[in-house]
Structures are given as structure tokens and as C-alpha cells.
Design an enzyme around this catalytic site. Structure first.
Site, PDB file in Angstrom:
ATOM      1  N   VAL A 560      89.923  40.433  43.349  1.00 21.99           N
ATOM      2  CA  VAL A 560      91.016  40.983  42.559  1.00 21.99           C
ATOM      3  C   VAL A 560      91.735  39.898  41.758  1.00 21.99           C
ATOM      4  O   VAL A 560      92.255  40.156  40.685  1.00 21.99           O
ATOM      5  CB  VAL A 560      92.016  41.787  43.409  1.00 21.99           C
ATOM      6  CG1 VAL A 560      91.343  43.012  43.979  1.00 21.99           C
ATOM      7  CG2 VAL A 560      92.596  40.930  44.507  1.00 21.99           C
ATOM      8  N   ASP A 561      91.719  38.667  42.249  1.00 20.03           N
ATOM      9  CA  ASP A 561      92.338  37.569  41.488  1.00 20.03           C
ATOM     10  C   ASP A 561      91.634  37.362  40.156  1.00 20.03           C
ATOM     11  O   ASP A 561      92.167  36.738  39.259  1.00 20.03           O
ATOM     12  CB  ASP A 561      92.237  36.239  42.243  1.00 20.03           C
ATOM     13  CG  ASP A 561      92.923  36.298  43.575  1.00 20.03           C
ATOM     14  OD1 ASP A 561      93.676  37.258  43.802  1.00 20.03           O
ATOM     15  OD2 ASP A 561      92.694  35.385  44.390  1.00 20.03           O
ATOM     16  N   ASP A 562      90.403  37.837  40.060  1.00 24.48           N
ATOM     17  CA  ASP A 562      89.630  37.620  38.847  1.00 24.48           C
ATOM     18  C   ASP A 562      89.719  38.792  37.872  1.00 24.48           C
ATOM     19  O   ASP A 562      89.111  38.759  36.814  1.00 24.48           O
ATOM     20  CB  ASP A 562      88.143  37.408  39.204  1.00 24.48           C
ATOM     21  CG  ASP A 562      87.904  36.113  39.944  1.00 24.48           C
ATOM     22  OD1 ASP A 562      88.717  35.187  39.787  1.00 24.48           O
ATOM     23  OD2 ASP A 562      86.901  36.019  40.677  1.00 24.48           O
TER      24      ASP A 562
END
Ligand code: ATP
Ligand code: MG
Length: 691
Positions: A560-562
Site C-alpha cells: 500500500v505504501d507504493d
């Protein structure tokens, strides 16, 4: 008993196969798959022989595993050897941070030993003369094998050596070895005497090794003098020497360094030596008895400590315990690969990663399987080596990573079709989302359209498979990990942590514990709670994004950070990369978001063309077009950055956080690049920034 299990509640997420499936373009296992076919139906022949022959059978077992996990898992656990059965509670857990500290326990009070279950138990049931490990050296023609009996002898000798050198139950041992037989032997020897192993991938730098030595303070370090990977010789003992001397400057001195003489890579005489501390494996270990009593341990006693790959930042020291991990790896291995005693199984992962722990060593050996262990690299002496090995040992189950599939795919089919591969029955993939075009190539070319692919989603933290196909049980879709394994309740939640139903996309969480779950981050339970259980209270948060399609299939979309947010559209990296890689001249792609005045973020793509294809304006345009037609104009990359190679972790995962810095020209903020496989690619990418 397991708390919070109300039937009505979880059945809302019950896996179902919708009738819509029949409208998709389908082929039957055994037929070649075209690029627009969405569905592969198991052949009747495959399903009839499969351990789980239908979706109905899966649902029956899955329902039971969720409604009554205690009885589901204790029935399975009873097939293993326990010196003493676990107490009344099969599982006790709290995954809800609002209700107090997070804790997970399975089979507490049960007394067992995983090494005993891997070896002695299989020998007692008549498999002593079965091959446990086929070892294939880096050089073609160099090989060896051990039966279960022989493996037990070797394990006992090392276990006795370790005991004699002061290693006791609960002590830790660092293993820094390449893929020699001695690596699983060392893991099993530790397990036999209740020591906690921490395998460090033998490719990590001295600095990374120092960090881990300081963290777990091992009694002994086990290594070898050198290893040859392809044509490259790596002097491991030098790395260990400098790590040990730096650790002792930091107050952690390790009294003994057991060194295997790997003379195909380097002669003993050429190895630097510290008298008193260092010992040659071959000189000391064979002197010990081949009998070693088992140290019986509690199911919740630690088995090993392993660091995550570090693709998103500093690696985390994941701790696994004995009983639950044992039951979970054995069971997931058996069902996800439809394991039969006649199988020959090869997983290309290194034992330095969780995949090597759970699915090179423990899972297969617990099932009494024959395992292939390969020392070298997939492109030595040429790109056909994997299929050469498959034919040589008649491998039936082949488990690898998308990065390997893509790298072989770019070299062309001929390296594959040169070999028969007719022994292959089941294929597997792990580590990253596998893009549908690579999936199709793996399926059509490698598996001759005959072998189901188990795309297994899981993590170091989960110990074993969480979402995975069961071969033969239901139709596959290229690129989808499909449905949850027994006992696992994955949920997709929105930003506020609310579960979303039906077709949706969001954050992938798990709402209950499973036997293979990690119990803590070593020495830092608070970080464990904040990293995994605080973002969405009540759940274990995986850090990955996931979507569920209208047929209930799960699709992993990357971390999700990406996730990239372009003009309000949330776009997973996997989706765009997959569209790029479906272009016939694109070998590999990685996308990141960069700040954009109008759109918020824009898509920046790093692309490696297929071998021999030059960088060109035409190619650039047609790559962008490929994303426009596959996804939509909003996802079209604003920039294509040519990449001779991509920065990857040593386990082969793309490190997008470094690419983000390159894309936004924040070159002084590249961060920790010590876990990179090849730090030189960073420099090359920076040079190519404006071309
Ligand atoms: P770190 O946590 O230090 O950043 P890491 O997450 O790469 O490292 P691992 O535990 O080795 O360390 O990898 C687990 C991750 O790999 C998953 O969270 C997921 O992002 C990815 N992954 C693994 N298997 C699959 C799969 N079959 N499909 C999609 N993604 C996968
Ligand atoms: Mg991770």
C-alpha cells in the site's frame, strides 16, 4: 477456545464461485492458453487425483476450519508426534490492540520437536531409505544426495558438536551458508537441541551480518570458506571474519565459528584462520556420534528468528515458534502443491529467506518429501539450467519467483523447449504479484499448459501460505492468488478500517490468527504491535493492497505504501507494471509515483526491454499505449526511464523506495541500500535519467 468466531459474521465473506465464471473465456488444463483467456479449468483427470478435488470439498473443509479451528487443527496436529499433548486450549489469542497486548499461542503445553517430526518420524514409518535431499552443485555434474537415514546421522553429529560447544536450549546460532546440504542440516541440528537458528542469506554484507549478530547474540556462527555462484567466487569467511571482529568491538564476541570447507570454490589453505575460534566442519563434526537425543520443547518455544527482505525499509526480526509453525508449514505444503509421496520437489528459493525455511526445509521434510537443493544461479552455464535440473531429477513440483520467470522469459523459449520437462505436474510462484503475461508464459511454455500454478501469497510474518490456489480444486485466473487457505480469514478494509464486501479494493488484513503466525518481533514487541496491529485495530494488517473481483478471486496489488494517486485514481503498482510487461518487447518494469502539480502524482516507469531490443522513441510510445489500452489513459506513465536492470533485494524483489528517490531526483536520500543485490544498478539508472 478461539475467540470471536461467530459463524454468521464470517460467512459473509464465504468464498463462492459465481455463475458468471462460465462467461469468461475458458480453457481446460492441458490446452494452450491465449492472451485473452481469463480462466483455466482443471482437467477432470487432474482433479480426480487431487487431494482437494473440487470447490465443494474445499468449502466443506474451509468452513470447518473457520467454524471450529480448534478441532480442525488438532485433528491435523494429531498426525504428528507429540511427547505430550497440548493443554485444553488449542489456541489463545488477542489480535485486538484495544483489548490489550497482542498475543498468539497455538498448542501451548504441547511438547514436541520439529526435527524429530521431519526425520525420525519419517524413518520410523519406513522412509529411511527414501532420498530426502538431492543436492545439485553450481557446476553441472557436481551433485550428491542424502536419504532420510543419512540426513538424520548428519544432523545428529552436528547437534552433538553444538552441544559440546556450549549451545543449549534457547541459545541462538547464526547460519551464514550458501545452498549446501549443510544449510538444512544446520537448521535441523539447531531445532533438534532446542537452539534458535537465525539464517542470514550468504550474500549479505558484513554490515548486515553485524546488525544481526548484535541483535541475537549467537553462541556459534556456522559458515563456509567460500562459494561459487555462476562464475563468481564469494569469500564468505572473510565477510564473517570482519563481521565478528566488528561485533566484538561492539561488545558481542562469538566464541566459535564452525567453517565448512567448500573446496570446489576455494582451497582450505587459502582461507584466513583465527586459531581457537575457528574450526573446520569436516575435521570436527564427523568425530561425533550419529545419535543425539532430542530436546523436547514446548509448542510455543522459539524455533527461529528471521529478518524480512527489507524491500520497504530496515528488515524486521520475525520470531516463529515451534508447534503452530510445524503444523502450518506441513499442511500448506501438502495442499497447495497437491503433494504425493512420489513427487520430487524443487523450490528455487534460498534457505536465507522464509520461503527456504518453510518450503525448502520444514514443510517438505515434514511430509517426507524428496527435495532438490541447488547451489548455483539459474543462468549458469546458460539460461536452460533450471530445465536441465528438472529433467535430471524428474522434478514434479517446481516453485519459484516471478522475477525468475520474467528473466527467463526474456531470453526466449528455446532454452526451455530444449528440455523435456514432462515430469512437471504443479508449478508455483511467490514473492511478488505475478503479472498475467509472465503467468501465461510460465503456464504455456514451462508447464506445456498442463500444470496448474500455485500463486502463493504470504509473508515472512505469516510463516506459510495465506491465499493460494489448491491445484485441481477450482479454475485459475492468470495473476490471481485466488482463495484463502484453510483457517485464514482475509478481509479487505477501507481507509477507516471498515471491512468491504463483494467486489472491492483496499487494504489486506486478516481477522483471526492461524497456527503459522509470527509471535513477535525479536526484542521489540511494541514495534510488532504498532507495525501490524495498530493501523486497523482488530486485525493483522499485511501492508499489502488487494482487490477482490466479482467472482471472489483475490488479486494482490502491491504494497500500500507504493500505491499511486493520480488525479484521485488510486493505482496499484502491480497493475501498471503488468500492463507494461504484457508488451512483447518489455522484459521488466517498475513504476513509482512522483509529485505532479496538477494530478497530485504522476506515473514514472522504469523499463527493461527484452534482450537485444534498443531503447527508442517508438518503443516508448508503444509502451505507453499498452498501458492506455490495458488500463486507461489516467494510468499512462508520464515518463519511461530506461533501465538496464532494476534495484532488487537479494531475494529478487524490486525496491520501489529507491526508484522513487531516483525518479524525484532526491539522490542524497537513497536510504539503506545494503540489502540490494547489485548496488551498481543504482548508478546506471542515475546516468540514464535524462536519456
Ligand atoms: P520488508 O517487510 O522488510 O519490506 P518484504 O515484505 O519484501 O520485506 P517478505 O516477507 O519476504 O519481505 O515478503 C512478503 C511480501 O512479498 C508480501 O507482503 C507481498 O508484498 C509480497 N508477495 C509475496 N508473495 C506474493 C504473491 N504471491 N503475490 C503478490 N505479492 C506477494
Ligand atoms: Mg513485508
Amino acid at each position: 477456545m478461539v475467540n470471536n468466531l461467530t459463524t454468521a459474521h464470517h460467512l459473509r465473506h464465504e468464498p463462492t464461485l459465481s455463475s458468471r465464471l462460465s462467461k469468461l473465456k475458458a480453457v481446460i488444463l492441458g490446452e494452450p492458453l491465449a492472451s485473452d483467456d481469463d480462466l483455466i479449468l482443471p482437467s477432470r483427470d487432474f482433479s480426480q487425483k487431487a487431494l482437494v478435488p473440487s470447490f465443494e470439498k474445499y468449502m466443506e473443509m474451509y468452513k470447518r476450519s473457520i467454524e471450529d479451528p480448534a478441532s480442525f487443527w488438532s485433528d491435523i496436529a494429531s498426525e504428528f508426534y507429540w511427547k505430550k499433548k497440548w493443554g485444553q486450549q488449542v489456541c489463545s489469542e488477542n489480535l485486538d490492540i484495544r483489548k490489550g497486548n497482542i498475543h498468539i499461542e497455538w498448542f501451548k503445553g504441547g511438547i514436541t520437536n520439529i526435527c524429530y517430526n521431519c526425520l525420525d518420524k519419517n524413518i520410523e514409518s519406513g522412509n529411511g531409505d527414501k532420498i530426502a535431499v538431492h543436492w545439485e552443485g553450481n557446476e553441472p555434474g557436481l551433485d550428491d544426495s542424502l536419504t532420510y537415514n543419512q540426513l538424520l546421522d548428519r544432523v545428529c553429529q552436528l547437534a552433538n558438536y553444538l552441544k559440546d560447544n556450549g549451545v543449549k536450549k534457547g541459545d541462538s546460532v547464526i547460519i551464514y551458508l550458501p545452498m549446501l546440504m549443510e544449510l538444512p542440516i544446520a537448521m535441523l541440528a539447531c531445532a533438534r537441541i532446542g537452539a534458535v537458528h537465525s539464517v542470514v542469506f550468504a550474500g549479505f554484507s558484513a554490515d548486515s551480518l553485524v546488525q544481526r549478530i548484535i541483535d541475537c547474540k549467537p553462541k556459534v556462527v556456522i559458515t563456509c570458506n567460500a562459494v561459487k555462484r555462476g562464475k563468481k567466487i564469494i569469500n564468505l569467511k572473510d565477510i564473517v571474519d570482519s563481521a565478528l571482529s566488528e561485533s566484538s568491538q561492539n561488545g558481542i564476541s562469538v566464541g566459535s565459528c564452525l567453517t565448512y570447507a567448500n573446496e570446489t570454490a576455494m582451497k582450505k589453505e587459502a582461507t584466513k584462520w583465527q586459531k581457537g575460534r575457528d574450526a573446520w566442519w569436516q575435521d570436527v563434526v564427523p568425530e561425533y556420534s550419529t545419535k543425539c537425543d532430542v530436546e523436547w520443547v514446548d509448542a510455543e518455544d522459539p524455533l527461529f528468528l528471521l529478518y524480512t527482505s527489507g524491500s520497504t525499509g530496515k528488515p524486521k526480526g520475525v520470531l516463529h515458534t515451534t508447534g503452530g509453525y510445524m503444523i502450518y508449514t506441513a499442511t500448506t505444503f501438502k495442499y497447495a502443491f497437491d503433494y504425493k509421496p512420489s513427487d520430487v520437489y524443487w523450490c528455487t528459493a534460498d534457505c536465507g529467506w522464509i520461503t527456504g525455511h518453510s518450503y525448502v526445509a520444514y514443510g517438505p521434510l515434514l511430509n517426507g518429501a524428496t527435495v532438490v537443493l541447488y547451489e548455483g544461479v539459474p543462468n549458469y552455464p546458460d539460461f536452460g539450467r533450471c530445465w536441465d535440473i528438472v529433467d535430471k531429477y524428474k522434478v514434479t513440483i517446481f516453485y519459484t519467483a516471478p522475477t525468475l520467470v520474467r528473466s527467463l522469459m526474456r531470453e526466449g523459449d528455446e532454452y526451455v523447449t530444449r528440455y523435456s520437462r514432462k515430469s512437471l505436474r504443479v508449478l508455483g510462484s511467490v514473492g511478488e504479484p505475478i503479472n498475467p503475461s509472465a503467468w501465461r508464459w510460465f503456464f504455456n511454455v514451462v508447464g506445456d499448459s498442463r500444470c496448474p500454478i500455485s500463486d502463493t501469497w504470504w509473508q515472512t510474518e505469516t510463516g506459510g501460505f495465506m491465499i493460494t490456489p489448491l491445484p485441481g480444486a477450482w479454475p485459475q485466473k492468470p495473476g490471481s492468488a485466488t482463495f484463502p487457505f484453510f483457517g485464514v480469514q482475509p478481509v479487505i478494509v477501507d481507509e477507516k478500517g471498515k471491512e468491504i464486501e463483494g467486489e472491492c479494493s483496499g487494504y489486506l488484513c486478516v481477522k483471526n490468527s492461524w497456527p503459522g503466525a509470527f509471535r513477535t518481533l525479536y526484542g521489540d514487541h511494541e514495534r510488532y504491535e504498532t507495525t501490524y496491529f495498530s493501523a486497523f485495530p482488530g486485525y493483522y494488517f499485511s501492508g499489502d493492497g488487494c482487490s477482490r473481483d466479482e467472482d471472489g478471486y483475490h488479486w494482490l496489488t502491491g504494497r500500500v505504501d507504493d500505491v499511486i494517486n493520480v488525479s484521485g485514481h488510486r493505482i496499484g503498482t502491480a497493475e501498471v507494471e503488468s500492463a507494461l510487461v504484457s508488451h512483447p518487447q518489455c522484459a521488466e518494469a517498475a513504476v513509482v509515483g512522483v509529485e505532479h502539480e496538477v494530478k497530485g502524482q504522476s506515473i514514472y516507469a522504469f523499463v527493461t526491454p527484452v534482450e537485444g531490443v534498443p531503447y527508442s522513441e517508438d518503443l516508448r510510445k508503444s509502451l505507453v499505449l499498452s498501458v492506455r489500452t490495458n488500463i486507461g489513459a489516467f494510468a499512462a506513465p508520464d515518463k519511461i526511464h530506461w533501465a538496464p536492470g532494476l534495484p532488487k533485494t537479494r531475494s529478487g524483489k524490486i525496491m520501489r523506495r529507491i526508484l522513487r528517490k531516483i525518479a524525484s531526483k532526491q539522490l542524497d536520500e537513497l536510504g539503506d541500500i545494503s540489502t540490494l543485490a547489485d548496488p551498481h544498478v543504482v548508478k546506471k539508472l542515475i546516468e540514464l535519467a535524462d536519456s
